[in-house]
Design an enzyme around this catalytic site. Structure first.
Site, mmCIF file in Angstrom:
data_model
loop_
_atom_site.group_PDB
_atom_site.id
_atom_site.type_symbol
_atom_site.label_atom_id
_atom_site.label_comp_id
_atom_site.label_asym_id
_atom_site.label_seq_id
_atom_site.Cartn_x
_atom_site.Cartn_y
_atom_site.Cartn_z
ATOM 1 C CB ALA A 101 -0.278 -0.157 1.128
ATOM 2 C CG ASP A 102 1.422 3.618 -2.958
ATOM 3 O OD1 ASP A 102 2.206 3.319 -2.917
ATOM 4 O OD2 ASP A 102 0.204 2.981 -3.827
ATOM 5 N N GLY A 114 0.123 3.455 -6.624
ATOM 6 C CA GLY A 114 1.357 4.445 -6.989
ATOM 7 C C GLY A 114 2.251 3.291 -7.698
ATOM 8 C CD GLU A 121 -1.600 -2.580 -7.078
ATOM 9 O OE1 GLU A 121 -0.903 -3.116 -6.408
ATOM 10 O OE2 GLU A 121 -2.556 -1.920 -7.126
HETATM 11 C C1 5RP Z 1 0.673 -0.550 -7.204
HETATM 12 C C2 5RP Z 1 0.627 -0.006 -5.411
HETATM 13 C C3 5RP Z 1 1.742 -1.004 -4.675
HETATM 14 O O1 5RP Z 1 0.941 -1.686 -3.790
HETATM 15 C C4 5RP Z 1 2.041 0.321 -3.815
HETATM 16 O O2 5RP Z 1 2.347 1.868 -5.109
HETATM 17 C C5 5RP Z 1 3.474 0.072 -3.051
HETATM 18 O O3 5RP Z 1 4.484 -0.161 -3.679
HETATM 19 P P1 5RP Z 1 6.218 -0.590 -2.680
HETATM 20 O O4 5RP Z 1 5.941 -1.510 -2.178
HETATM 21 O O5 5RP Z 1 6.650 -0.271 -3.678
HETATM 22 O O6 5RP Z 1 5.677 1.065 -1.715
HETATM 23 O O7 5RP Z 1 -0.372 -0.124 -5.083
HETATM 24 O O8 5RP Z 1 0.401 -0.193 -7.921
#
Ligand code: 5RP
Length: 242
Positions: A101-102, A114, A121
């Site tokens: 998750a972001d 992100g 997802e």
């Molecule tokens: C991709 C996502 C990812 O889960 C989110 O961006 C987190 O990425 P990371 O683990 O690289 O920080 O939603 O669309």
């Protein structure tokens, strides 16, 4: 030598492996499980750990659904059987989904996308009996909307109309640009991404519904209609389950 704190990449690997091992030990990931596998730098070590268990023969008949080209390629390389949500062996629903998750707020509502993979997802997360999030503690925040920009996947032709509608909802948006590619990011589904920011925190559940009601929006990165189990890696490398 003083104990060095794990780097962020190490924390992602620690939490990913701890979560998969805990879910395997408790039987929530087992032979025959239909599992959704997320996208990004935290999800990848989880996919790798699932791959190890598959190669050790501990997950016979596991069926995975990948949330992006990144994840599909990883599954193919690691020997994880990967199928479509529409496959006869999956039938549109999953036993469990695991993803990064972001941002995660105090009520375990999320911003995701992100990596521009929010549409698949969310299809996977919202159609899984259990949803699991793995993250390092930098992702834990008090409120959503004013920190990490909310990704909104749009049909390219609707960009200006959607931008105006988002402004009416209080958000300023920017078109996500490609890296080492001229022009905008094109998602795995052939769409574009607007990244949105508010001046004050928003109600994620209300905003998730209101943004999706805009014509030309395909999906947005608020995940407020599911409550995940969250594994968080603290800075010292310990893992907390919430
Ligand atoms: C991709 C996502 C990812 O889960 C989110 O961006 C987190 O990425 P990371 O683990 O690289 O920080 O939603 O669309």
């Amino acid at each position: 030598m003083p104990n060095e704190k794990p780097s962020k990449d190490e924390l992602k690997r620690i939490v990913a492996r701890a979560a998969i091992d805990d879910l395997f030990a408790s039987g929530l990931i087992a032979g025959g499980t239909r599992i959704g596998l997320g996208t990004g730098s935290t999800a990848m070590p989880a996919v790798e750990r699932v791959g190890e268990l598959v190669r050790e023969g501990k997950l016979p008949g596991l069926r995975a659904v990948a949330t992006s080209f990144q994840t599909r390629a990883a599954c193919e390389e690691l020997g994880i059987p990967v199928l479509s949500m529409n496959a006869r062996e999956v039938t549109g629903s999953l036993d469990i989904a695991i993803d990064g998750a972001d941002e995660i707020d105090g009520k375990k509502r999320l911003i995701k996308g992100g990596g521009a993979a929010l549409l698949l997802e969310k299809i996977v997360a919202y159609n899984a009996a259990r949803f699991v999030i793995i993250a390092d503690e930098s992702k834990v925040v008090d409120t959503l909307g004013t920190g990490f920009r909310l990704p909104v996947e749009i049909v390219p032709e609707a960009r200006l109309a959607v931008e105006a509608a988002l402004r009416r909802l209080g958000a300023e948006s920017v078109l996500r640009e490609g890296v080492r590619k001229a022009g905008p990011v094109v998602t795995d589904n052939g769409n574009h991404i607007l990244d949105c920011l508010w001046q004050a925190p928003v109600d994620p559940a209300r905003m998730e519904a209101e943004i999706n009601a805009i014509v030309g929006v395909v999906e947005n990165g608020f995940f407020a209609r599911v409550t995940p189990t969250v594994y968080v890696a603290r800075a010292d490398g310990s893992v907390e389950k919430r």
